[in-house]
Design a protein around this motif. Sequence first.
Motif, mmCIF file in Angstrom:
data_model
loop_
_atom_site.group_PDB
_atom_site.id
_atom_site.type_symbol
_atom_site.label_atom_id
_atom_site.label_comp_id
_atom_site.label_asym_id
_atom_site.label_seq_id
_atom_site.Cartn_x
_atom_site.Cartn_y
_atom_site.Cartn_z
ATOM 1 N N PHE A 15 0.825 -1.209 0.000
ATOM 2 C CA PHE A 15 0.000 0.000 0.000
ATOM 3 C C PHE A 15 0.858 1.258 0.000
ATOM 4 C CE2 PHE A 15 -3.404 -2.855 1.681
ATOM 5 C CZ PHE A 15 -4.276 -2.664 0.633
ATOM 6 N N GLU A 16 1.933 1.260 0.780
ATOM 7 C CA GLU A 16 2.796 2.440 0.827
ATOM 8 C C GLU A 16 3.453 2.694 -0.527
ATOM 9 O OE1 GLU A 16 5.261 1.733 4.254
ATOM 10 O OE2 GLU A 16 3.560 2.038 5.615
ATOM 11 N N THR A 17 3.815 1.629 -1.228
ATOM 12 C CA THR A 17 4.354 1.769 -2.582
ATOM 13 C C THR A 17 3.297 2.364 -3.509
ATOM 14 O OG1 THR A 17 5.906 -0.062 -2.285
ATOM 15 C CG2 THR A 17 5.335 0.517 -4.557
ATOM 16 N N GLY A 18 2.073 1.872 -3.402
ATOM 17 C CA GLY A 18 0.973 2.390 -4.215
ATOM 18 C C GLY A 18 0.701 3.856 -3.948
ATOM 19 N N VAL A 19 0.712 4.240 -2.676
ATOM 20 C CA VAL A 19 0.478 5.637 -2.318
ATOM 21 C C VAL A 19 1.576 6.524 -2.912
ATOM 22 C CG1 VAL A 19 0.457 7.276 -0.383
ATOM 23 C CG2 VAL A 19 -0.893 5.167 -0.256
ATOM 24 N N ARG A 20 2.822 6.086 -2.802
ATOM 25 C CA ARG A 20 3.925 6.868 -3.389
ATOM 26 C C ARG A 20 3.767 6.994 -4.903
ATOM 27 N NH1 ARG A 20 6.943 3.926 0.304
ATOM 28 N NH2 ARG A 20 7.644 2.483 -1.311
ATOM 29 N N MET A 21 3.407 5.894 -5.553
ATOM 30 C CA MET A 21 3.272 5.890 -7.007
ATOM 31 C C MET A 21 2.160 6.837 -7.466
ATOM 32 S SD MET A 21 2.500 2.721 -9.591
ATOM 33 C CE MET A 21 0.784 2.585 -9.119
ATOM 34 N N TRP A 22 0.951 6.713 -6.857
ATOM 35 C CA TRP A 22 -0.162 7.561 -7.283
ATOM 36 C C TRP A 22 0.088 9.020 -6.928
ATOM 37 C CZ3 TRP A 22 -2.005 5.232 -10.996
ATOM 38 C CH2 TRP A 22 -2.338 3.880 -10.966
ATOM 39 N N THR A 23 0.830 9.280 -5.865
ATOM 40 C CA THR A 23 1.201 10.653 -5.524
ATOM 41 C C THR A 23 2.143 11.200 -6.593
ATOM 42 O OG1 THR A 23 0.926 10.215 -3.162
ATOM 43 C CG2 THR A 23 2.277 12.125 -3.768
ATOM 44 N N LYS A 24 3.115 10.398 -6.962
ATOM 45 C CA LYS A 24 4.088 10.810 -7.989
ATOM 46 C C LYS A 24 3.379 11.120 -9.306
ATOM 47 C CE LYS A 24 8.000 9.044 -10.647
ATOM 48 N NZ LYS A 24 8.883 7.890 -10.873
ATOM 49 N N TYR A 25 2.435 10.275 -9.698
ATOM 50 C CA TYR A 25 1.736 10.475 -10.971
ATOM 51 C C TYR A 25 0.567 11.458 -10.862
ATOM 52 C CZ TYR A 25 4.456 6.550 -12.691
ATOM 53 O OH TYR A 25 5.491 5.724 -13.063
ATOM 54 N N LYS A 26 0.350 11.979 -9.660
ATOM 55 C CA LYS A 26 -0.710 12.970 -9.403
ATOM 56 C C LYS A 26 -2.089 12.473 -9.838
ATOM 57 C CE LYS A 26 2.586 16.648 -9.552
ATOM 58 N NZ LYS A 26 3.178 17.748 -10.220
ATOM 59 N N ASN A 27 -2.334 11.179 -9.598
ATOM 60 C CA ASN A 27 -3.631 10.589 -9.917
ATOM 61 C C ASN A 27 -4.422 10.481 -8.613
ATOM 62 O OD1 ASN A 27 -5.803 8.792 -10.460
ATOM 63 N ND2 ASN A 27 -4.714 8.082 -12.284
ATOM 64 N N LYS A 28 -5.204 11.513 -8.351
ATOM 65 C CA LYS A 28 -5.897 11.602 -7.062
ATOM 66 C C LYS A 28 -6.960 10.527 -6.881
ATOM 67 C CE LYS A 28 -4.852 16.362 -6.148
ATOM 68 N NZ LYS A 28 -5.353 17.658 -5.725
ATOM 69 N N TYR A 29 -7.629 10.145 -7.968
ATOM 70 C CA TYR A 29 -8.659 9.109 -7.831
ATOM 71 C C TYR A 29 -8.036 7.813 -7.318
ATOM 72 C CZ TYR A 29 -12.066 5.537 -8.610
ATOM 73 O OH TYR A 29 -12.904 4.480 -8.403
ATOM 74 N N TRP A 30 -6.977 7.339 -7.976
ATOM 75 C CA TRP A 30 -6.353 6.083 -7.554
ATOM 76 C C TRP A 30 -5.620 6.228 -6.232
ATOM 77 C CZ3 TRP A 30 -8.105 1.714 -8.913
ATOM 78 C CH2 TRP A 30 -8.714 1.569 -10.156
ATOM 79 N N LEU A 31 -5.145 7.431 -5.936
ATOM 80 C CA LEU A 31 -4.540 7.677 -4.624
ATOM 81 C C LEU A 31 -5.586 7.492 -3.529
ATOM 82 C CD1 LEU A 31 -2.217 8.598 -2.794
ATOM 83 C CD2 LEU A 31 -2.878 10.968 -3.307
ATOM 84 N N ALA A 32 -6.750 8.100 -3.703
ATOM 85 C CA ALA A 32 -7.823 7.961 -2.710
ATOM 86 C C ALA A 32 -8.264 6.508 -2.590
ATOM 87 C CB ALA A 32 -9.011 8.845 -3.093
ATOM 88 N N PHE A 33 -8.392 5.830 -3.723
ATOM 89 C CA PHE A 33 -8.797 4.423 -3.705
ATOM 90 C C PHE A 33 -7.786 3.582 -2.922
ATOM 91 C CE2 PHE A 33 -8.648 0.110 -5.353
ATOM 92 C CZ PHE A 33 -9.975 -0.262 -5.244
ATOM 93 N N THR A 34 -6.496 3.795 -3.200
ATOM 94 C CA THR A 34 -5.441 3.028 -2.530
ATOM 95 C C THR A 34 -5.423 3.306 -1.028
ATOM 96 O OG1 THR A 34 -4.138 3.035 -4.569
ATOM 97 C CG2 THR A 34 -2.954 2.548 -2.520
ATOM 98 N N ILE A 35 -5.561 4.571 -0.652
ATOM 99 C CA ILE A 35 -5.591 4.914 0.773
ATOM 100 C C ILE A 35 -6.818 4.294 1.439
ATOM 101 C CG2 ILE A 35 -5.818 6.816 2.428
ATOM 102 C CD1 ILE A 35 -4.142 8.512 0.420
#
Length: 89
Positions: A15-35
């Motif tokens: 999950f922490e890897t996913g959060v870093r990745m979606w933050t880096k790519y500035k994809n807020k939808y997938w960031l929220a989903f992952t969190i």
Amino acid sequence: MYTQEKNWEKAKEHFETGVRMWTKYKNKYWLAFTIGEYANMFFKMRDYKKAVEKFKEALAIYTELKSVIHKKRIENKILEIEGLVKTNR
């Protein structure tokens, strides 16, 4: 997968890897989903404090995105946890 196996340390890393990745790519939808899924893991671990913390992070993003359906789902999950905490006191 790691959550289903209850391999919590591997799941946290995932999950922490996913959060870093979606933050880096500035994809807020997938960031929220992952969190939100990260919060669900804490819920399954019965770490309700951390679960609510993560759900609130996801909620803030869904609110910013004006995603009413996802926002409502997260709000309901927070209420569910608050109810569990009150009944277990």
